[in-house]
Write an enzyme that holds these catalytic residues in place. Structure first.
Site, mmCIF file in Angstrom:
data_model
loop_
_atom_site.group_PDB
_atom_site.id
_atom_site.type_symbol
_atom_site.label_atom_id
_atom_site.label_comp_id
_atom_site.label_asym_id
_atom_site.label_seq_id
_atom_site.Cartn_x
_atom_site.Cartn_y
_atom_site.Cartn_z
ATOM 1 N N ASP A 1 0.848 -1.195 0.000
ATOM 2 C CA ASP A 1 0.000 0.000 0.000
ATOM 3 C C ASP A 1 0.889 1.253 0.000
ATOM 4 O O ASP A 1 1.794 1.376 0.828
ATOM 5 C CB ASP A 1 -0.873 -0.056 1.274
ATOM 6 N N GLU B 1 -2.005 5.792 -8.241
ATOM 7 C CA GLU B 1 -2.962 6.809 -7.786
ATOM 8 C C GLU B 1 -2.822 8.082 -8.600
ATOM 9 O O GLU B 1 -1.718 8.552 -8.868
ATOM 10 C CB GLU B 1 -2.721 7.109 -6.299
ATOM 11 N N ALA C 1 -11.302 5.187 3.378
ATOM 12 C CA ALA C 1 -12.731 4.851 3.499
ATOM 13 C C ALA C 1 -13.210 4.677 4.934
ATOM 14 O O ALA C 1 -14.414 4.590 5.174
ATOM 15 C CB ALA C 1 -13.033 3.600 2.696
ATOM 16 N N ASP D 1 -7.891 1.161 7.036
ATOM 17 C CA ASP D 1 -6.804 1.043 8.005
ATOM 18 C C ASP D 1 -7.265 1.562 9.374
ATOM 19 O O ASP D 1 -7.332 0.819 10.360
ATOM 20 C CB ASP D 1 -5.581 1.827 7.502
ATOM 21 N N THR D 2 -7.629 2.847 9.407
ATOM 22 C CA THR D 2 -7.965 3.504 10.677
ATOM 23 C C THR D 2 -9.012 2.742 11.499
ATOM 24 O O THR D 2 -8.830 2.544 12.705
ATOM 25 C CB THR D 2 -8.454 4.942 10.390
ATOM 26 N N HIS E 1 -7.184 10.175 4.477
ATOM 27 C CA HIS E 1 -6.689 9.144 5.399
ATOM 28 C C HIS E 1 -6.903 9.584 6.846
ATOM 29 O O HIS E 1 -6.932 10.767 7.140
ATOM 30 C CB HIS E 1 -5.192 8.909 5.178
ATOM 31 N N GLY E 2 -6.999 8.614 7.738
ATOM 32 C CA GLY E 2 -7.074 8.910 9.168
ATOM 33 C C GLY E 2 -8.491 9.202 9.627
ATOM 34 O O GLY E 2 -9.460 8.899 8.931
ATOM 35 N N ASP F 1 2.674 4.779 -5.531
ATOM 36 C CA ASP F 1 1.975 6.040 -5.278
ATOM 37 C C ASP F 1 2.837 7.224 -5.709
ATOM 38 O O ASP F 1 3.675 7.720 -4.958
ATOM 39 C CB ASP F 1 1.624 6.133 -3.787
HETATM 40 P P1 13P Z 1 -8.234 5.046 6.333
HETATM 41 O O1 13P Z 1 -7.284 5.865 7.117
HETATM 42 O O2 13P Z 1 -9.496 5.818 6.044
HETATM 43 O O3 13P Z 1 -8.516 3.734 6.944
HETATM 44 O O4 13P Z 1 -7.560 4.789 4.896
HETATM 45 C C1 13P Z 1 -6.827 3.657 4.634
HETATM 46 C C2 13P Z 1 -6.100 3.738 3.335
HETATM 47 O O5 13P Z 1 -6.487 4.427 2.400
HETATM 48 C C3 13P Z 1 -4.904 2.913 3.193
HETATM 49 O O6 13P Z 1 -4.290 3.074 1.969
HETATM 50 O O1 G3H Z 2 -2.592 5.057 3.917
HETATM 51 C C1 G3H Z 2 -2.469 4.269 4.830
HETATM 52 C C2 G3H Z 2 -2.444 4.565 6.220
HETATM 53 O O2 G3H Z 2 -3.624 4.742 6.860
HETATM 54 C C3 G3H Z 2 -1.245 5.225 6.776
HETATM 55 O O3 G3H Z 2 -0.503 4.171 7.235
HETATM 56 O O4 G3H Z 2 0.870 5.000 9.132
HETATM 57 O O5 G3H Z 2 1.304 2.797 8.061
HETATM 58 O O6 G3H Z 2 1.851 4.902 6.815
HETATM 59 P P1 G3H Z 2 0.984 4.250 7.850
HETATM 60 ZN ZN ZN Z 3 -4.433 5.048 1.184
#
Ligand code: 13P
Ligand code: G3H
Ligand code: ZN
Length: 283
Positions: free
Chosen positions: A81, A133, A209, A231-232, A179-180, A103
């Site tokens: 990613d 991207e 998302a 992720d978050t 993100h976040g 990216d």
């Molecule tokens: P979130 O921080 O919204 O979960 O995004 C995750 C993401 O886009 C990882 O590439």
């Molecule tokens: O884009 C992805 C994440 O939410 C940021 O992750 O803290 O591992 O770089 P990271």
């Molecule tokens: Zn991302």
């Protein structure tokens, strides 16, 4: 089973659903994602950022995910990613990743095309799928205002050129997510998504998302999103449970008694997402 990202996402595109791409940094997170996918009979993508590779080591984390994937009856892709260079993409390919994201969204259009095309050339020779991207996602703190939208969001005409020139397998677009954790309520540019979708013949990816309403996620899938990055929400599921357990049992020091329920909480969160994305029962 371990499969390429393209295999999973081409089916999602053909049949109009989305597959979750879940970020992991350790064994517990990886186990949780695979178990959730198994409960839901769903294909799944497990992804690691460069930060996760630094934390866990590419060799170890790839071995953990590959072992889980190979021992599983659902299709699992292992994806890099937000890879920032050809070198890191190659490192992952060598470690058995079946999909990589390059990216170059911070670069100029031409530089982004050049880098993505190079990664696609190398990855495809190794039967590894490629995501790139175009456009820029807001950071945790940014709320892109309307006058900045055209500067930040993916330009539909550029997207056509980008995909043609790079030969990537799926494209991440910027339509208003970040993100976040969101500070405000994200406002997605669905019209832009619709235009981009009509002119591309590859799967489209939504980053950032976590925290987007379920109504908007469903609409985005209906309009053509096939890969959704989370992720978050998983970090929160894991750490909230740890905080809860420590608050209830301040003297607990058996890691297993803290991490096992945290892992369960991630399983529940991933299952919920899988159902929402429409990939439940697709395998
Ligand atoms: P979130 O921080 O919204 O979960 O995004 C995750 C993401 O886009 C990882 O590439
Ligand atoms: O884009 C992805 C994440 O939410 C940021 O992750 O803290 O591992 O770089 P990271
Ligand atoms: Zn991302």
């Amino acid at each position: 089973m371990l499969v390429t990202g393209k295999e999973i996402l081409n089916d999602a595109r053909k049949n109009g659903y989305a597959v979750g791409a879940f970020n992991v940094v350790n064994m517990e997170m990886a186990q949780a994602v695979v178990r959730a996918a198994e409960y839901e009979n769903s294909p799944v993508i497990i992804q690691t950022t460069e930060g996760a590779l630094e934390y866990a080591g590419v060799s170890l984390i790839s071995k953990i995910v590959k072992k889980l994937a190979k021992g599983s009856n659902v299709p699992v892709a292992l994806h890099l990613d937000h890879g920032k260079s050809l070198e890191v993409a190659m490192q992952c390919i060598r470690s058995g990743y079946t999909s990589v994201m390059i990216d170059g969204s911070h670069l100029s259009l031409n530089e982004n095309i050049f880098l993505a095309a190079r990664v696609a050339e190398v990855a495809h020779a190794c039967n590894v799928s490629v995501e790139a991207e175009l456009g820029r996602l807001g950071g945790i703190e940014d709320n892109v205002n309307v006058s900045k939208e055209d500067e930040f969001f993916t330009d539909p005409d550029e997207a056509i050129t980008f995909v043609k020139e790079t030969e990537i397998d799926y494209l991440a677009i910027a339509i208003g997510t970040a993100h976040g954790k969101y500070k405000g309520i994200p406002k997605l540019d669905f019209d832009r998504l619709e235009i981009i979708k009509k002119s591309l013949e590859i799967p489209i990816v939504l980053h950032g998302a976590s925290g987007v309403s379920e109504k908007d996620i469903k609409k985005a899938i209906k309009l053509g999103i096939n890969k959704i990055n989370i992720d978050t929400d998983l970090r929160v599921a894991f750490t909230d449970k740890i905080k809860e357990i420590i608050a209830l049992n301040p003297d607990e020091f058996d890691i297993r008694k803290i991490f096992a329920p945290a892992r369960e909480n991630v399983i529940e969160t991933v299952r919920h997402k899988i159902k929402l994305f429409g990939s439940s029962g697709k395998y």
